[in-house]
Design a protein around this motif. Structure first.
Motif, short mmCIF file in Angstrom:
data_model
loop_
_atom_site.label_atom_id
_atom_site.label_comp_id
_atom_site.label_asym_id
_atom_site.label_seq_id
_atom_site.Cartn_x
_atom_site.Cartn_y
_atom_site.Cartn_z
N TRP A 3 2.87 0.61 19.79
CA TRP A 3 3.22 0.02 18.77
C TRP A 3 4.06 0.70 18.02
N GLN A 4 4.51 0.08 16.72
CA GLN A 4 5.78 0.75 15.98
C GLN A 4 5.36 0.88 14.41
N THR A 5 6.07 2.00 13.80
CA THR A 5 6.21 2.03 12.39
C THR A 5 6.22 0.55 11.65
N GLU A 6 6.91 -0.14 12.11
CA GLU A 6 7.02 -1.55 11.54
C GLU A 6 5.64 -2.50 11.94
N THR A 7 4.81 -2.19 12.79
CA THR A 7 3.72 -2.89 12.91
C THR A 7 2.47 -2.29 12.37
N GLY A 8 2.17 -0.96 12.42
CA GLY A 8 1.35 -0.37 11.61
C GLY A 8 -0.18 -0.23 12.62
N SER A 9 -0.30 -0.96 13.55
CA SER A 9 -1.25 -0.83 14.37
C SER A 9 -0.64 -1.38 15.81
N PRO A 10 -1.72 -1.14 16.86
CA PRO A 10 -1.19 -1.71 18.40
C PRO A 10 -0.84 -3.17 18.52
N LEU A 11 -0.01 -3.38 19.31
CA LEU A 11 0.40 -4.52 19.89
C LEU A 11 -0.09 -4.63 21.00
N THR A 12 -0.26 -3.67 21.82
CA THR A 12 -0.82 -3.87 23.22
C THR A 12 -1.77 -2.59 23.47
N LEU B 24 0.94 -1.16 0.00
CA LEU B 24 -0.07 -0.04 0.11
C LEU B 24 0.86 1.18 0.10
N TYR B 25 1.94 1.21 0.95
CA TYR B 25 2.87 2.27 0.69
C TYR B 25 4.14 1.99 1.19
N ILE B 26 5.27 2.83 1.28
CA ILE B 26 6.33 2.86 1.68
C ILE B 26 6.63 3.87 2.77
N LEU B 27 7.17 3.69 3.96
CA LEU B 27 7.21 4.49 5.00
C LEU B 27 8.69 4.43 5.69
N TYR B 28 9.35 5.19 5.45
CA TYR B 28 10.74 5.36 5.93
C TYR B 28 10.96 5.59 7.53
N THR B 29 11.46 4.73 8.23
CA THR B 29 11.67 5.09 9.63
C THR B 29 12.96 5.92 9.89
N SER B 30 12.75 6.65 11.01
CA SER B 30 13.61 7.62 11.13
C SER B 30 14.91 6.98 11.68
N GLY B 31 16.08 7.91 11.50
CA GLY B 31 17.71 7.49 11.73
C GLY B 31 18.14 8.70 11.48
N THR B 32 19.31 8.91 12.16
CA THR B 32 20.61 9.63 11.99
C THR B 32 21.71 9.53 10.99
N THR B 33 21.90 8.10 10.87
CA THR B 33 23.17 7.70 9.95
C THR B 33 22.43 6.43 9.25
N GLY B 34 23.12 6.29 8.17
CA GLY B 34 22.99 5.06 7.36
C GLY B 34 21.77 5.31 6.46
#
Length: 747
Positions: free
Chosen positions: A472-481, A300-310
């Motif tokens: 939850w996380q960017t990777e999961t897209g919806s809640p884990l707890t 559906l989409y690509i969403l880049y996770t934040s990061g300071t390097t690499g």
């Protein structure tokens, strides 16, 4: 096995001051020493046995979860019926034959759908044509605009027509470089309509970081805003940043379309076109109205996770599973029915903006609020309360950091008292762990109930003004707890809120805590024999495979990194990268990222357990804790604190002494917090989603310790691409330099 548990005496408010657990066990005659960090009252100790002392209730939330794990086929085939499929799936789950590839499980493998159709067309056809779909509220521009489902559908078709004319087809990428404006949501939906992938990058993102994302995803079209309006009278020019990025890109898009904002129009280059000419001017007779069916596992989409390097990590979201889970959670987790108003105070560039500003509410037939502003200064601390009251918001979602800001600016509720918020059913927090004191303050603030103390808060009947953390996380897209507030109007049938916890695991999530082992380098070594922690023991939070629907199914153009980053270290599990524990009642406590655990003289201590004690001090508005190296103890904590506005400088020495006493009493003397290791700053550096940039602060402290003669105000630490305001970085750097110079013994 021998186990000893000792509890200190209760505090005056009925909580426990500390928990000390020691355990010795023998396996195959080999001793294993298990070290369990002592936790502060709010996160793990408060109410440790408050639920366990009575008969445990198997709440509906847990019944659903157990069924989803024991019968995933039956459970998810029922859930998927809420979605309109072009080709309905005949089975829920396709597992790979190789157990080592379990992370590549496919949900609804033979199903086909279109997410835009589910978000718009079916509601127009189903009786919601004239219902408000989107409310755009922009205090920074003085604009409030409403779009019905019919109007939003028409705009999405117009944008899809523009993309189609510029060659965008199924599987192509479109990059968005915009702020919180309706045209961004319209473009996201238009991409979904064509089966193309959108990749939303924050407007105002640094040119170099923007260029990395352009070169990674190769967009055919870039849609940008001319500027962003980030405050009353404050504009940030986006177009020059985009132009600078394109000069260093290896890949160039075929088309650039720019939304000309009246606050700061941009000069267009040859071949570029304004949104007003490219989209708004399309005649109805020329519209391309078709929806492209896509397979459930198609992105559906690509969403880049934040990061300071690499290189950035491009999280890829599968269409079918994501739609099913978002539809499932809107009413059950977030208690927002079709026709009701849902407001997530976030930027569209974060996962919250994707899941619960754009897609979730619209899939559910609800009304979504897109807010262009901040908790304060737009124009004052009443902004959030005004939006909730004016738009009759049922469910509100924000980051704990926003509450800390409001607590600093409106501690006694002078602005809050101007508004009737009795209609607000539930408020949810995510992005960072919500400290118990902040959660209590917000509940007292919102509900007017001054009797909000202790460790546990039962949910009232009827359900109103619930304040619940979820994780939850960017990777999961919806809640884990979380606490699924929407399962009942009878509060007694819902699990109570435990302050400091992120609730209980939700459907499809087989959450485990794995023991931290000293002998493993967490960045490179595979733990082939992971051991589960006991209740109350801090460890690595993982989810047993297969993962539930909607979680990322790869990283864009980097399948190897997808495996090594998330699944290699603990075979058979998804490694969340977070640490925490599950208490004896099954509540999950997220304490910190794995690299935010401080090892003080062999005691592992979560920075979160220190932070929650610090912010209970009456003079502290917000704080974070980072580690600094110590020649004898390995590491010791440093508190970075923001005082409330009324705090006078002469009181800071006393504050330092108070904090040391509280930490020794509430967490333990082994924490080794010294008065000279409290650094006062005017503001904490944060990302645009409200996460504190702890790694940057930690890097500053390490640098100044190794370079004590460095006295320049030019900070040598790289600026994180996700920082909200770069000026704060230099404010903190100056404070760290002053602290280091004033406390040579701390070096």
């Amino acid at each position: 096995m021998w186990m000893c548990i000792s509890l200190r005496a209760p505090c005056a408010n009925g909580t426990l001051r500390g928990l000390q657990v020691s355990r010795r066990c023998w396996r195959q005659q080999q001793p294993l020493a298990i070290k369990i960090a002592r936790l502060s009252t709010a996160s793990a100790v408060e109410g440790l046995d408050a639920l366990s002392t009575s008969k445990r209730i198997l709440y509906e939330q847990e019944q659903n979860r157990q069924r989803s794990l024991s019968d995933p086929e039956g459970f998810w085939m029922e859930a998927q019926r809420a979605i309109d499929w072009v080709q309905p799936p005949t089975r829920a789950l396709d597992l790979p034959s190789d157990p080592a590839q379990l992370h590549k499980a496919v949900w609804f493998p033979d199903g086909k759908l279109n997410v835009c159709y589910n978000a718009l067309d079916r509601h127009v056809a189903g009786g919601r044509a004239n219902q408000t779909a989107l409310i755009y509220d922009s205090p920074v521009t003085g604009v409030v605009r409403r779009y019905t489902y019919t109007e939003l559908l028409h705009r999405a078709i117009q944008a899809a027509t523009m993309l189609r004319r510029n060659g965008v087809r199924k599987g192509d990428r479109v990059l968005l470089y915009m702020g919180a404006v309706p045209e961004a949501i319209v473009t996201m939906l238009a991409c979904a309509r064509l089966g193309a992938m959108h990749s939303v990058v924050f407007g105002g993102f640094a040119s170099a970081e923007l260029a990395k994302r352009i070169d990674d995803c190769h967009p055919r079209v870039i849609v940008a805003s001319s500027c962003g309006v980030e405050g009353i009278g404050k504009c940030v020019p986006y177009k020059p940043l985009l132009d600078a990025a394109l000069k260093i890109c290896k890949h160039l898009p075929q088309k650039i379309v720019v939304l000309q904002r009246p606050q700061l129009p941009a000069t267009l280059n040859p071949g570029e076109e304004s949104w007003q000419d490219a989209v708004d001017a399309i005649d109805d007779s020329a519209l391309y109205s078709a929806c492209e069916p896509v397979a459930s596992n198609d992105p559906l989409y690509i969403l880049y996770t934040s990061g300071t390097t690499g290189a950035p990590k491009g999280v890829v979201r599968p269409s079918g599973g994501h739609a099913v889970v978002l539809q499932y959670t809107m009413e059950r987790m977030y208690a927002c029915a079709p026709g009701q108003v849902y407001w997530a105070a976030s930027d569209l560039g974060w996962i919250l903006g994707h899941s619960y500003i754009c897609y979730g509410p619209l899939l559910n037939g609800s009304t979504t609020v897109l807010y262009e502003g901040k908790p304060v200064d737009t124009p004052d601390p009443s902004a959030f309360y005004r939006v909730m009251a004016e738009h009759n918001v049922t469910t509100f979602f924000t980051a704990p950091t926003a509450l800390m800001i409001l607590r600093r600016e409106d501690p006694h509720g002078a602005y809050r008292d101007q508004y009737d918020l009795s209609h607000v059913k539930a408020m949810f927090l995510a992005g960072e762990r919500c400290l118990p004191e902040i959660q209590r303050w917000w509940l007292r603030h919102i509900s007017g109930n001054a009797n909000v103390n202790g460790a546990i808060q039962p949910i009232t009947t009827p359900v109103r003004n619930v304040v619940s953390d979820n994780w939850w996380q960017t990777e999961t897209g919806s809640p884990l707890t979380g606490i699924q507030v929407g399962l009942s109007e009878d509060g007694s049938k819902l699990p109570p809120i435990k302050y400091g916890s992120a609730g209980l695991p939700v459907q499809g999530v087989d959450l485990r805590i794995l023991r931290i082992k000293d002998e493993f380098d967490e960045d490179s070594v595979v733990d082939a024999n992971p051991e589960e922690a006991v209740p109350g023991e801090i460890g690595n939070i993982v989810v047993k495979l297969p993962l539930p629907p909607g979680i990322m199914n790869t990283l864009w153009n980097d399948e190897e990194r997808f495996f090594t980053a998330y699944f290699r270290r603990f075979p058979g599990y998804y490694d969340t990268g977070d640490t925490g524990m599950v208490d004896s009642d099954g509540y999950v406590h997220i304490l910190s990222r794995a690299d935010d655990i401080i090892n003080v003289a062999a005691h592992r201590i979560s920075t979160g357990s220190i932070e929650e004690v610090v912010v209970e001090h009456p003079e502290i508005a917000e704080a974070c804790v980072v580690a600094r190296p110590h020649s004898i103890k390995g590491s010791v904590p440093v508190v970075i604190a923001v005082c409330k506005h009324h705090c006078q400088h002469v009181t800071k020495r006393q504050i330092c002494e108070d904090l040391v006493t509280s930490i020794r009493d509430r967490v333990g003397p082994f924490v080794s917090l010294y008065p000279q290791n409290v650094v006062f700053v005017s503001r904490l550096p944060k990302t645009r989603s409200g996460k504190v940039l702890r790694k940057m602060i930690r890097s500053m402290i390490v640098y100044i310790m190794h370079n004590p003669t460095y006295s320049s105000s030019n900070c040598p630490i790289p600026t994180p691409a996700t920082i909200e305001e770069e000026a704060v970085k230099y404010e903190v750097w100056d404070s760290v330099r002053e602290w280091s110079a004033a406390n040579p013994s701390s070096k």
